[in-house]
Design a protein around this motif. Structure first.
Motif, short mmCIF file in Angstrom:
data_model
loop_
_atom_site.label_atom_id
_atom_site.label_comp_id
_atom_site.label_asym_id
_atom_site.label_seq_id
_atom_site.Cartn_x
_atom_site.Cartn_y
_atom_site.Cartn_z
N VAL A 273 0.84 -1.21 0.00
CA VAL A 273 0.00 0.00 0.00
C VAL A 273 0.88 1.26 0.00
N ALA A 274 1.92 1.25 0.84
CA ALA A 274 2.82 2.42 0.93
C ALA A 274 3.52 2.64 -0.42
N PHE A 275 3.98 1.55 -1.04
CA PHE A 275 4.69 1.66 -2.32
C PHE A 275 3.74 2.17 -3.41
N CYS A 276 2.48 1.71 -3.34
CA CYS A 276 1.48 2.16 -4.32
C CYS A 276 1.23 3.67 -4.19
N TRP A 277 1.11 4.16 -2.94
CA TRP A 277 0.94 5.60 -2.72
C TRP A 277 2.13 6.35 -3.28
N PHE A 278 3.33 5.82 -2.98
CA PHE A 278 4.56 6.46 -3.46
C PHE A 278 4.56 6.54 -4.99
N LEU A 279 4.21 5.41 -5.65
CA LEU A 279 4.19 5.40 -7.13
C LEU A 279 3.19 6.43 -7.65
N GLY A 280 2.03 6.50 -6.99
CA GLY A 280 0.98 7.42 -7.42
C GLY A 280 1.45 8.87 -7.38
N ILE A 281 2.29 9.18 -6.39
CA ILE A 281 2.80 10.56 -6.27
C ILE A 281 4.00 10.77 -7.19
N ALA A 282 4.94 9.82 -7.16
CA ALA A 282 6.17 10.00 -7.95
C ALA A 282 5.90 10.01 -9.45
N PHE A 283 4.88 9.24 -9.89
CA PHE A 283 4.61 9.15 -11.34
C PHE A 283 3.24 9.73 -11.68
N ARG A 284 2.88 10.82 -10.97
CA ARG A 284 1.53 11.38 -11.16
C ARG A 284 1.32 11.92 -12.58
N HIS A 285 2.44 12.19 -13.29
CA HIS A 285 2.29 12.68 -14.67
C HIS A 285 2.18 11.54 -15.69
N ARG A 286 2.23 10.31 -15.18
CA ARG A 286 2.13 9.17 -16.09
C ARG A 286 0.95 8.31 -15.69
N ARG A 287 -0.19 8.93 -15.51
CA ARG A 287 -1.36 8.20 -15.05
C ARG A 287 -1.97 7.35 -16.16
N ILE A 288 -2.44 6.16 -15.76
CA ILE A 288 -3.18 5.29 -16.68
C ILE A 288 -4.68 5.57 -16.47
N PHE A 289 -5.06 5.74 -15.19
CA PHE A 289 -6.43 6.12 -14.84
C PHE A 289 -6.41 7.54 -14.30
N ASP A 290 -7.55 8.24 -14.44
CA ASP A 290 -7.63 9.60 -13.93
C ASP A 290 -7.39 9.66 -12.42
N ARG A 291 -7.92 8.67 -11.72
CA ARG A 291 -7.87 8.72 -10.25
C ARG A 291 -8.00 7.30 -9.71
N TRP A 292 -7.67 7.15 -8.41
CA TRP A 292 -7.90 5.87 -7.75
C TRP A 292 -9.36 5.78 -7.35
N GLU A 293 -9.85 4.56 -7.30
CA GLU A 293 -11.18 4.35 -6.73
C GLU A 293 -11.13 4.64 -5.24
N PRO A 294 -12.21 5.23 -4.64
CA PRO A 294 -12.20 5.41 -3.20
C PRO A 294 -12.19 4.06 -2.46
N LEU A 295 -11.59 4.04 -1.26
CA LEU A 295 -11.57 2.81 -0.46
C LEU A 295 -12.95 2.56 0.11
N ARG A 296 -13.40 1.32 0.08
CA ARG A 296 -14.70 0.98 0.64
C ARG A 296 -14.53 -0.09 1.72
N GLY A 297 -15.48 -0.07 2.67
CA GLY A 297 -15.40 -0.98 3.82
C GLY A 297 -15.31 -2.43 3.40
N ILE A 298 -16.13 -2.82 2.43
CA ILE A 298 -16.15 -4.25 2.04
C ILE A 298 -14.81 -4.66 1.42
N GLU A 299 -14.15 -3.73 0.75
CA GLU A 299 -12.85 -4.05 0.15
C GLU A 299 -11.78 -4.18 1.23
N LEU A 300 -11.87 -3.32 2.24
CA LEU A 300 -10.93 -3.45 3.35
C LEU A 300 -11.11 -4.80 4.04
N ALA A 301 -12.38 -5.21 4.20
CA ALA A 301 -12.66 -6.51 4.83
C ALA A 301 -12.08 -7.64 3.98
#
Ligand SMILES: [Zn+2]
Ligand SMILES: [Zn+2]
Length: 251
Positions: free
Chosen positions: A30-58
């Motif tokens: 998760v930490a590495f994913c956040w880092f990638l999202g910030i470090a490579f924000r100019h090379r996005r494949i998707f406009d944005r991340w999906e919001p986190l949802r309770g069922i996915e955390l479960a």
């Protein structure tokens, strides 16, 4: 030595060790994913991340517990002598890591195509495909049977192949690395990767991100090898990868 300690551990000690190790892997991914999202924000494949949802955390938490349970099963088979691990030099470690990566890639390609059969898809795999785009925990949002299936495939390989410890460690690290990259929504690989022999077959971030958008294509995980061989590579792949790597996605 760590391995000897692990071999002589009790079931409870091994369970705690593998639960903590899998929690650590989740946190690192998760930490590495956040880092990638910030470090490579100019090379996005998707406009944005999906919001986190309770069922996915479960689901992610259940995947962590099940991964730990599969690790304990593998540990038990190792202590009983059904899985053999040995020390090795760098050459053997690279060979072992390559063999395991290609075997697991082929096995996962096959099972991934099977769970895209409409009936099985509804039962098992639809959950992972809840979104076209992904977020930092998507890698762990899996049906429990998918988690157990992946772990079992790994155990089958280890029971059949005398793996070196550094080779296994390298494979496990690559597995988390590629899973994280594939769900990061950004493309860190350089555009010229495509034209480098062998390295051009690496499964990039775009490769798995495209599978979330176009689930008929890109069933492999670490490489393009099996999709190229079986004709399931997204025809748009090369263009999408180049666009994302140049930071020129129009989405
Ligand atoms: Zn995915
Ligand atoms: Zn899929």
């Amino acid at each position: 030595m760590m391995l000897e300690l692990l071999k002589s551990a009790s079931l409870l000690e091994a369970s705690i060790f593998f639960l903590l190790a899998n929690l650590g892997i989740f946190a690192a991914s998760v930490a590495f994913c956040w880092f990638l999202g910030i470090a490579f924000r100019h090379r996005r494949i998707f406009d944005r991340w999906e919001p986190l949802r309770g069922i996915e955390l479960a689901a992610a938490f259940s995947a962590i517990v099940l991964n730990a349970a599969v690790s304990v099963a593998g540990w038990k088979l190792w202590t009983m002598g059904h899985i053999t691990l040995h020390a090795s030099g760098i050459g053997r470690a690279i060979l072992d890591c390559g063999v395991m990566t290609l075997f697991m890639d082929l096995g996962m390609y096959f099972f991934h195509r099977v769970v895209h059969h409409p009936r099985l898809y509804r039962l098992f795999h639809r959950f992972h495909h809840r979104h076209e785009s992904t977020n930092p925990i998507s890698l762990f949002v899996l049906h429990p049977l998918e988690v157990i299936g992946f772990g079992s495939l790994m155990i089958v390989f280890l029971a059949a192949y005398p793996m070196s410890v550094p080779g296994l460690m390298a494979y496990l690290a690559l597995n988390v690395l590629f899973g994280t990259l594939g769900h990061s929504g950004v493309e860190p690989f350089p555009e010229r990767l495509r034209s480098i022999p062998v390295l051009g077959l690496i499964g990039t971030s775009t490769f798995h991100a495209e599978h979330h958008e176009h689930p008929r294509y890109n069933f492999g995980f670490y490489t393009l090898v099996w999709d190229k061989l079986f004709g399931t590579l997204d025809p748009e792949y090369e263009a999408r990868f180049s666009g994302a790597a140049r930071g020129a996605q129009d989405r």
